[in-house]
Design a protein around this motif. Structure first.
Motif, PDB file in Angstrom:
ATOM      1  N   GLU A 107       6.787  63.903  20.541  1.00  0.00           N
ATOM      2  CA  GLU A 107       6.396  65.000  20.317  1.00  0.00           C
ATOM      3  C   GLU A 107       7.700  65.898  19.355  1.00  0.00           C
ATOM      4  N   ILE A 108       7.508  65.392  17.937  1.00  0.00           N
ATOM      5  CA  ILE A 108       8.462  66.222  17.104  1.00  0.00           C
ATOM      6  C   ILE A 108       8.235  67.691  16.902  1.00  0.00           C
ATOM      7  N   ASN A 109       6.975  68.278  17.400  1.00  0.00           N
ATOM      8  CA  ASN A 109       6.746  69.573  17.163  1.00  0.00           C
ATOM      9  C   ASN A 109       7.539  70.391  18.263  1.00  0.00           C
ATOM     10  N   SER A 110       7.909  69.652  19.385  1.00  0.00           N
ATOM     11  CA  SER A 110       8.719  70.248  20.331  1.00  0.00           C
ATOM     12  C   SER A 110       9.875  70.838  19.950  1.00  0.00           C
ATOM     13  N   VAL A 111      10.441  70.379  18.948  1.00  0.00           N
ATOM     14  CA  VAL A 111      11.979  70.936  18.421  1.00  0.00           C
ATOM     15  C   VAL A 111      11.897  72.452  18.232  1.00  0.00           C
ATOM     16  N   LEU A 112      10.623  72.992  17.935  1.00  0.00           N
ATOM     17  CA  LEU A 112      10.329  74.468  17.721  1.00  0.00           C
ATOM     18  C   LEU A 112      10.547  75.101  18.947  1.00  0.00           C
ATOM     19  N   HIS A 113      10.304  74.722  20.228  1.00  0.00           N
ATOM     20  CA  HIS A 113      10.455  75.422  21.367  1.00  0.00           C
ATOM     21  C   HIS A 113      11.314  74.721  22.439  1.00  0.00           C
ATOM     22  N   ALA A 114      11.866  73.650  22.105  1.00  0.00           N
ATOM     23  CA  ALA A 114      13.177  73.202  23.163  1.00  0.00           C
ATOM     24  C   ALA A 114      14.075  72.613  21.871  1.00  0.00           C
ATOM     25  N   PRO A 115      14.855  73.253  21.111  1.00  0.00           N
ATOM     26  CA  PRO A 115      15.755  72.568  20.043  1.00  0.00           C
ATOM     27  C   PRO A 115      16.614  71.888  20.811  1.00  0.00           C
ATOM     28  N   PHE A 116      17.298  72.135  22.023  1.00  0.00           N
ATOM     29  CA  PHE A 116      18.447  71.019  22.217  1.00  0.00           C
ATOM     30  C   PHE A 116      17.866  69.924  22.851  1.00  0.00           C
ATOM     31  N   MET A 117      16.925  70.120  23.700  1.00  0.00           N
ATOM     32  CA  MET A 117      16.163  68.992  24.393  1.00  0.00           C
ATOM     33  C   MET A 117      15.561  68.120  23.492  1.00  0.00           C
ATOM     34  N   SER A 118      14.807  68.491  22.546  1.00  0.00           N
ATOM     35  CA  SER A 118      14.237  67.809  21.804  1.00  0.00           C
ATOM     36  C   SER A 118      14.609  67.277  20.373  1.00  0.00           C
ATOM     37  N   ALA A 166      22.502  72.074  18.742  1.00  0.00           N
ATOM     38  CA  ALA A 166      23.347  72.966  19.878  1.00  0.00           C
ATOM     39  C   ALA A 166      23.583  74.321  19.484  1.00  0.00           C
ATOM     40  N   THR A 167      23.055  74.937  18.411  1.00  0.00           N
ATOM     41  CA  THR A 167      23.061  76.221  18.072  1.00  0.00           C
ATOM     42  C   THR A 167      22.435  76.938  19.235  1.00  0.00           C
ATOM     43  N   PRO A 168      22.888  78.134  19.668  1.00  0.00           N
ATOM     44  CA  PRO A 168      21.870  78.925  20.464  1.00  0.00           C
ATOM     45  C   PRO A 168      20.772  79.393  19.852  1.00  0.00           C
ATOM     46  N   VAL A 169      19.775  79.150  20.719  1.00  0.00           N
ATOM     47  CA  VAL A 169      18.238  79.678  20.129  1.00  0.00           C
ATOM     48  C   VAL A 169      18.049  80.952  19.463  1.00  0.00           C
ATOM     49  N   GLU A 170      18.784  82.136  19.909  1.00  0.00           N
ATOM     50  CA  GLU A 170      19.073  83.441  19.215  1.00  0.00           C
ATOM     51  C   GLU A 170      19.467  83.329  17.734  1.00  0.00           C
ATOM     52  N   GLU A 171      20.247  82.449  17.538  1.00  0.00           N
ATOM     53  CA  GLU A 171      20.980  82.144  16.363  1.00  0.00           C
ATOM     54  C   GLU A 171      20.056  81.371  15.288  1.00  0.00           C
ATOM     55  N   LEU A 172      19.156  80.721  15.728  1.00  0.00           N
ATOM     56  CA  LEU A 172      18.412  79.660  14.854  1.00  0.00           C
ATOM     57  C   LEU A 172      17.450  80.492  13.831  1.00  0.00           C
ATOM     58  N   SER A 173      17.166  80.065  12.725  1.00  0.00           N
ATOM     59  CA  SER A 173      15.988  80.493  12.108  1.00  0.00           C
ATOM     60  C   SER A 173      14.931  79.754  12.015  1.00  0.00           C
ATOM     61  N   LYS A 174      13.749  79.959  11.806  1.00  0.00           N
ATOM     62  CA  LYS A 174      12.548  79.116  11.349  1.00  0.00           C
ATOM     63  C   LYS A 174      13.004  78.059  10.584  1.00  0.00           C
ATOM     64  N   GLN A 175      13.837  78.437   9.167  1.00  0.00           N
ATOM     65  CA  GLN A 175      14.360  77.539   8.488  1.00  0.00           C
ATOM     66  C   GLN A 175      15.027  76.190   9.054  1.00  0.00           C
ATOM     67  N   ASP A 176      15.916  76.726  10.028  1.00  0.00           N
ATOM     68  CA  ASP A 176      16.768  75.697  10.683  1.00  0.00           C
ATOM     69  C   ASP A 176      16.002  74.806  11.669  1.00  0.00           C
ATOM     70  N   LEU A 177      15.017  75.434  12.155  1.00  0.00           N
ATOM     71  CA  LEU A 177      14.105  74.491  13.052  1.00  0.00           C
ATOM     72  C   LEU A 177      13.110  73.579  12.290  1.00  0.00           C
ATOM     73  N   TYR A 178      12.455  74.165  11.101  1.00  0.00           N
ATOM     74  CA  TYR A 178      11.562  73.365  10.317  1.00  0.00           C
ATOM     75  C   TYR A 178      12.525  72.380   9.804  1.00  0.00           C
ATOM     76  N   GLN A 179      13.649  72.665   9.252  1.00  0.00           N
ATOM     77  CA  GLN A 179      14.590  71.575   8.361  1.00  0.00           C
ATOM     78  C   GLN A 179      14.596  70.510   9.428  1.00  0.00           C
ATOM     79  N   ALA A 180      14.980  70.641  10.810  1.00  0.00           N
ATOM     80  CA  ALA A 180      15.260  69.561  11.783  1.00  0.00           C
ATOM     81  C   ALA A 180      14.026  68.848  11.819  1.00  0.00           C
TER      82      ALA A 180
END
Length: 224
Positions: free
Chosen positions: A180-191, A195-209
């Motif tokens: 489930e690669i898509n789970s990075v979008l809602h569980a970035p640390f687990m998936s 380590a960046t806090p969720v509120e500091e992550l942009s959509k760019q950060d998540l989709y790059q991961a």
């Protein structure tokens, strides 16, 4: 009209190493993100953004012991056979093979453990279906590289993949690259080991991961 399953249909069940193996600190295994997330790596409190992450493993993290498959795999696999399993989906714990994720050499004790598991499955005619990465990014890769936001993880993953493909090429026919690669979008640390806090992550950060994991998945498929 009557529909039937083909004779070679693979009936079975599924697990993930971090959920049931236990033995989180034995035989050279390194820490994964799961070992410091006692509530599973996703926020459970109302209104919370970040999951509970501890500095070190804590006794309230039940995954550290799981069902102790690490020591009980023979009796568990015998039970799978009794249930009529033809396939067993499992994952390899990346940190049993490369404790820090970026190690130069693999951990032989970890490799030997999965040799024994695959041999036991073969004894009962059960096919292993192996997930290479199932929510257990090495903790060192999360802390030192910020997980899959960093393109360097593609190379570390490639090294891990080549190692296990080579070791188990005669024992495992079926592989999955990521769970489930898509789970990075809602569980970035687990998936994604981010380590960046969720509120500091942009959509760019998540989709790059996500992009980095997809590139790694394609590379693993090519290697396979």
């Amino acid at each position: 009209m009557t529909y039937t399953f083909p004779k070679d249909f693979l009936w079975g069940g599924a697990t993930a190493a971090n959920q049931f193996e236990g033995a989180y600190n034995l035989d050279g295994k390194g820490l994964s993100v799961q070992d410091v997330t006692p509530k599973g790596g996703v926020p459970f409190e109302p209104g919370a953004l970040n999951p509970l992450i501890t500095d070190q493993p804590t006794p309230d993290n039940l995954k550290l012991e799981g069902i102790d498959f690490y020591h009980r795999y023979k009796e568990d696999i015998a039970l799978f056979a009794e249930m009529g399993f033809k396939v067993f989906r499992m994952s390899i714990a990346w940190t049993r093979i490369f404790p820090n994720g970026d190690d130069a050499e693999p951990n032989e004790a970890g490799l030997a453990f999965y040799d024994k598991v695959f041999d036991e499955l073969a004894k009962y005619g059960i096919e292993p279906l192996v997930t290479l990465s199932h929510y257990e990014t090495p903790l060192n890769l999360a802390r030192e590289y910020n997980g899959w936001t960093n393109r360097k993880l593609i190379g570390f993953y490639e090294n891990y993949v080549r190692t296990v493909f080579t070791r188990y090429k005669d024992k495992v026919k079926y592989w999955l690259t990521f769970n489930e690669i898509n789970s990075v979008l809602h569980a970035p640390f687990m998936s994604g080991g981010i380590a960046t806090p969720v509120e500091e992550l942009s959509k760019q950060d998540l989709y790059q991961a996500v992009h980095h994991e997809l590139v790694a998945s394609a590379l693993a498929t090519k290697i396979g």
